[in-house]
Design a protein around this motif. Structure first.
Motif, PDB file in Angstrom:
ATOM      1  N   VAL A 156      52.454  15.901  33.931  1.00  0.00           N
ATOM      2  CA  VAL A 156      51.984  16.008  32.539  1.00  0.00           C
ATOM      3  C   VAL A 156      50.468  16.166  32.459  1.00  0.00           C
ATOM      4  O   VAL A 156      49.737  15.857  33.414  1.00  0.00           O
ATOM      5  CB  VAL A 156      52.380  14.746  31.710  1.00  0.00           C
ATOM      6  CG1 VAL A 156      53.887  14.639  31.565  1.00  0.00           C
ATOM      7  CG2 VAL A 156      51.778  13.497  32.306  1.00  0.00           C
ATOM      8  N   PHE A 157      50.051  16.621  31.272  1.00  0.00           N
ATOM      9  CA  PHE A 157      48.648  16.529  30.866  1.00  0.00           C
ATOM     10  C   PHE A 157      48.586  15.486  29.758  1.00  0.00           C
ATOM     11  O   PHE A 157      49.395  15.534  28.823  1.00  0.00           O
ATOM     12  CB  PHE A 157      48.155  17.854  30.283  1.00  0.00           C
ATOM     13  CG  PHE A 157      48.035  18.950  31.298  1.00  0.00           C
ATOM     14  CD1 PHE A 157      46.950  18.989  32.168  1.00  0.00           C
ATOM     15  CD2 PHE A 157      48.989  19.961  31.375  1.00  0.00           C
ATOM     16  CE1 PHE A 157      46.819  20.011  33.090  1.00  0.00           C
ATOM     17  CE2 PHE A 157      48.868  20.979  32.302  1.00  0.00           C
ATOM     18  CZ  PHE A 157      47.782  21.009  33.174  1.00  0.00           C
ATOM     19  N   ALA A 158      47.652  14.557  29.869  1.00  0.00           N
ATOM     20  CA  ALA A 158      47.502  13.553  28.809  1.00  0.00           C
ATOM     21  C   ALA A 158      46.088  13.657  28.249  1.00  0.00           C
ATOM     22  O   ALA A 158      45.114  13.682  29.009  1.00  0.00           O
ATOM     23  CB  ALA A 158      47.743  12.159  29.370  1.00  0.00           C
ATOM     24  N   LEU A 159      45.979  13.738  26.908  1.00  0.00           N
ATOM     25  CA  LEU A 159      44.656  13.665  26.265  1.00  0.00           C
ATOM     26  C   LEU A 159      44.410  12.195  25.978  1.00  0.00           C
ATOM     27  O   LEU A 159      45.188  11.571  25.248  1.00  0.00           O
ATOM     28  CB  LEU A 159      44.634  14.475  24.972  1.00  0.00           C
ATOM     29  CG  LEU A 159      43.328  14.408  24.163  1.00  0.00           C
ATOM     30  CD1 LEU A 159      42.136  14.932  24.951  1.00  0.00           C
ATOM     31  CD2 LEU A 159      43.467  15.181  22.853  1.00  0.00           C
ATOM     32  N   ALA A 160      43.359  11.634  26.549  1.00  0.00           N
ATOM     33  CA  ALA A 160      43.245  10.177  26.515  1.00  0.00           C
ATOM     34  C   ALA A 160      41.802   9.722  26.455  1.00  0.00           C
ATOM     35  O   ALA A 160      40.884  10.375  26.958  1.00  0.00           O
ATOM     36  CB  ALA A 160      43.908   9.605  27.759  1.00  0.00           C
ATOM     37  N   LEU A 216      51.344  16.481  27.202  1.00  0.00           N
ATOM     38  CA  LEU A 216      51.940  17.810  27.351  1.00  0.00           C
ATOM     39  C   LEU A 216      52.553  17.935  28.732  1.00  0.00           C
ATOM     40  O   LEU A 216      51.967  17.471  29.714  1.00  0.00           O
ATOM     41  CB  LEU A 216      50.862  18.891  27.208  1.00  0.00           C
ATOM     42  CG  LEU A 216      50.001  18.871  25.962  1.00  0.00           C
ATOM     43  CD1 LEU A 216      48.918  19.945  26.080  1.00  0.00           C
ATOM     44  CD2 LEU A 216      50.849  19.116  24.727  1.00  0.00           C
ATOM     45  N   SER A 217      53.679  18.574  28.773  1.00  0.00           N
ATOM     46  CA  SER A 217      54.257  18.843  30.081  1.00  0.00           C
ATOM     47  C   SER A 217      53.447  19.951  30.723  1.00  0.00           C
ATOM     48  O   SER A 217      53.007  20.881  30.041  1.00  0.00           O
ATOM     49  CB  SER A 217      55.706  19.278  29.916  1.00  0.00           C
ATOM     50  OG  SER A 217      56.166  19.835  31.121  1.00  0.00           O
ATOM     51  N   SER A 218      53.230  19.883  32.005  1.00  0.00           N
ATOM     52  CA  SER A 218      52.493  20.952  32.686  1.00  0.00           C
ATOM     53  C   SER A 218      53.366  22.197  32.788  1.00  0.00           C
ATOM     54  O   SER A 218      52.877  23.280  33.077  1.00  0.00           O
ATOM     55  CB  SER A 218      52.041  20.496  34.069  1.00  0.00           C
ATOM     56  OG  SER A 218      53.172  20.132  34.837  1.00  0.00           O
TER      57      SER A 218
END
Lengths: 385, 74
Positions: free
Chosen positions: A87-91, A110-112
């Motif tokens: 995944v991509f995480a906005l954090a 978001l899934s990569s």
């Protein structure tokens, strides 16, 4: 409290920090030093809580990060992520004081996989908007010809405000630009955009709104793909121009806006008439105004001229008739004149004093008198006496 | 913003006057007074357009949630 790098201050027991002070300081240092960022990794140890919050870890071969994602951000997901997913995480990196743990507060996941969660979330939100009729082309409102105020929802420091400002100053400075500032990327972007848009009905004289940000990566644009932001745009009381600078991806915000502009400058051009063209238009109107009166004046002139002609011809015939009458009268006058009789051979005798002698008794012997014939007078004397 | 709406009013009126005069069905007195008004409106619109200076404001929300509009500096 001592500066965190001032090691001497903490080097004695008297200067000892409390645990809370340390975690509080650590949190401040982390949050100030690391702004919201995208983190890529494998999602593991997933625990959804009853509250709707999700707890999980992100890891790669060498390290792991604890993550918390609050209910307000997880709500939009139809299904929870699966263990082991890339995944991509906005954090926002932070320190969780209760456990003294360094952790990520995740706001977007978001899934990569290209057709993964992001696509799914976008499609779901789009379907919702479609179902509620918000994507109907018939909803699109025309832009006002002369906006009194143009509201611009964007960040205070971005290039968007500058670009829009320059175009409006050049094209249509009669419009007042009103900034309603909102973060356009990062954790708070979604909330701030919704909040800024919610202010619009309360700002007087706003006739059109520009919502936008400059170009950016797909991740930077995520707030403009938020269903909440899209609904806030659709709810705006006046037409909205979306200027989310991205050529390839059409955001949900673009879809619900009344007009989509490729750049902020193009949005400003769409929002305003052009001053130079307007001067030209005014020039034409001035010409038409003058021409309308000139036309009138010419028509008046013709009428006067026509009237004059008629008057003259009336006078002429009057004169002609008068002349004819005068001629006739003159003839009659001529016929009445005693002199005309002389032409037929008669003569008139007058005494020296001029009075007419018409009886024999008026002619004693030797009388001198004058005799008037047709072409003159001659002296005469009665010779028989 | 006041300039903006006055401009639109001037322009609307001016266009209406031109159309009315071009129709040519007015008596001379009416036509003359409309013409004079048209000239005034034209002058007004041009002046406003020439004199306009761009202004930028910002909306500020206080804690109670009420909005204020201020000049945007810089």
């Amino acid at each position: 409290m001592a500066h965190p790098l001032d090691l001497l201050a903490a080097a004695s027991t008297e200067g000892a920090w409390t645990v809370s002070e340390v975690t509080k300081r650590a949190r401040a240092v982390v949050e100030n030093g690391m702004h919201p960022l995208w983190v890529r990794g494998e999602l593991t140890d997933f625990h959804p809580a009853k509250s709707g919050h999700w707890y999980f870890a992100l890891r790669d071969e060498h390290a792991q990060l604890r993550c918390a994602m609050y209910a307000k951000y997880t709500r939009k997901f139809t299904a929870p992520p699966t263990e082991g997913m890339q995944v991509f995480a906005l954090a926002q990196p932070t320190v969780y004081p209760e456990k003294g743990e360094f952790q990520l507060t995740v706001v977007e996941l978001l899934s990569s996989d290209r057709d993964g969660m992001r696509r799914a979330a976008y499609q779901k939100a789009k379907a919702n908007l479609e179902r509620d009729g918000l994507l109907d082309p018939a909803r699109k409102r025309p832009l006002p010809p002369f906006p009194r105020r143009i509201a611009i929802v964007t960040s205070r420091d971005g290039a968007v405000l500058h670009d829009v400002r320059v175009v409006i100053a050049r094209r249509w400075p009669l419009s007042q630009l009103v900034l309603v500032s909102a973060a356009v990327q990062g954790v708070e972007a979604e909330n701030e955009l919704c909040r800024a848009l919610s202010f619009l009905p309360r700002i007087r004289f706003v006739d059109v709104v520009i919502v936008g940000r400059g170009g950016g990566s797909q991740e930077d644009l995520w707030a403009f793909n938020s269903e909440r932001v899209a609904r806030a745009v659709a709810a705006a009381p006046v037409p909205v121009i979306s200027a989310v600078g991205h050529e390839t991806d059409i955001t949900l915000c673009d879809l619900v806006a009344d007009v989509r502009a490729p750049t902020p400058s193009a949005a400003a051009e769409a929002a305003t008439p052009d001053r130079a063209e307007m001067f030209e238009h005014l020039g034409h109107l001035g010409d038409r105004l003058a021409q309308s009166l000139r036309g009138r004046a010419e028509r008046m002139h013709e009428r006067v001229a026509r009237s004059g002609d008629r008057l003259a011809s009336m006078m002429q015939s009057h004169l002609d008739r008068s002349a004819a009458r005068l001629g006739a009268q003159a003839g009659r006058l001529d016929a009445l004149s005693p002199l005309a009789v002389l032409g037929r051979g008669y003569a008139i005798a007058r005494a020296e004093d001029g009075h007419v002698l018409s009886k024999l008794a008026q002619f004693p012997p030797g009388l001198r008198f004058r005799l008037r014939v047709s072409d003159g007078e001659l002296p005469v004397r009665r010779a028989d006496g | 913003m006041a300039e903006g709406s006055s401009f639109a009013q001037d322009l609307d009126r001016l266009e209406a006057i031109v159309r009315r005069l071009e129709a040519g069905d007015l008596d001379l007195d009416e036509a003359l007074s409309l013409f004079e008004e048209g000239v005034e409106r034209l002058r007004g619109a041009r002046t406003r357009l020439a004199a306009a200076e761009a202004k930028v404001k910002q909306v500020i929300a206080d804690k109670a949630g009420s909005l204020k509009i201020d000049d945007l500096d810089g």
